[in-house]
Scaffold this active site. Structure first.
Site, PDB file in Angstrom:
ATOM      1  CD  GLU A 174      -5.503   1.662  -3.052  1.00  0.00           C
ATOM      2  OE1 GLU A 174      -6.654   1.770  -2.652  1.00  0.00           O
ATOM      3  OE2 GLU A 174      -4.524   1.634  -2.293  1.00  0.00           O
ATOM      4  CG  HIS A 198      -1.979   1.008   1.172  1.00  0.00           C
ATOM      5  ND1 HIS A 198      -1.741   2.336   1.465  1.00  0.00           N
ATOM      6  CD2 HIS A 198      -3.286   0.927   0.815  1.00  0.00           C
ATOM      7  CE1 HIS A 198      -2.872   3.016   1.304  1.00  0.00           C
ATOM      8  NE2 HIS A 198      -3.819   2.187   0.915  1.00  0.00           N
TER       9      HIS A 198
END
Ligand code: PGA
Length: 230
Positions: free
Chosen positions: A153, A88
């Site tokens: 993302e 992430h």
């Protein structure tokens, strides 16, 4: 569709215990949901719904008894964790390197945990091949054909309320797919970054297999609305 909730460092024991009741009653059709709480709350989630399973937000690389503070893949397995978010941008921002991510992806796959590998460019203006490079680097130690998922993302979209155009998302999906296919993988690809109950139907028109949702997952009513609507 696959919808993944990244609760990040939020919630408490009571919040996660309440989710058991909510999701047990939810009649989900055609969508699979993955709930990724902080490690310490994994044991509080015991959801009896065949469309809902558990994920983790990270996994440790080294697997020996000299890994203070780390959580190994086999421990996650004991809690019935099926998926794990890896790489992430919030972890990359605190120093997680491409090499570390590649090792974590390998560790997850070796333990039959499906990695959800996050990739994305840093700024709206970024025209570099950053995403392509992140894909290639993450797959470095993996056997072709391993089951993996990518989450596209864009860092600038995470928590900002800004979302890319469908065209932008589709272009990046194409890049991720092409790079992964060339290396022998056929991943599902999710979109993540400011997905909410007002924009998900529009975002769904992109060539994606689902969503990675951050902030909205903390509002159980709105998140359930998304799950039932995708
Ligand atoms: P957001 O976060 O939905 O709050 O933008 C997404 C993520 O960080 O995975």
């Amino acid at each position: 569709m696959l919808v993944v909730a990244n609760f990040k460092m939020n919630g408490n024991k009571n919040f996660f215990l309440k989710l058991n009741e909510t999701y047990e009653k939810l009649k989900i059709k055609g969508t699979n949901v993955v709930l990724c709480p902080p490690f310490v709350y994994l044991s509080n989630l015991n959801i009896k719904n065949k469309n809902v399973c558990l994920g983790a937000q990270d996994i440790s690389i080294v697997g020996n008894n000299k890994s203070t503070g780390q959580i190994g893949a086999y421990m996650l397995k004991e809690f019935n964790v099926k998926y794990c978010i890896i790489g992430h941008s919030e972890r990359r921002a605190i120093g997680e390197t491409g090499e570390m991510i590649a090792k974590k992806v390998k560790s997850a796959c070796e333990n039959k945990i499906i990695p959800i590998i996050c990739v994305g460019e840093a700024t709206k203006q970024d025209k570099s091949s950053a995403v392509k490079n992140q894909v290639k680097s993450a797959l470095k130690y993996l056997q072709p054909g391993s089951k993996i998922i990518f989450a596209y993302e864009p860092v600038w979209a995470i928590g900002s309320g800004q979302v890319p155009t469908i065209k932008h998302i589709n272009n990046k999906i194409k890049t991720i797919k092409a790079e992964a296919n060339a290396l022998g993988f056929s991943p599902k690809i999710l979109y993540g970054g400011s997905v909410n109950d007002n924009n998900f139907l529009q975002l769904k028109t992109a060539e994606i297999d689902g969503f990675l949702v951050g902030g909205l997952s903390l509002d159980t009513n709105k998140f359930c609305k998304l799950i039932m609507g995708v």
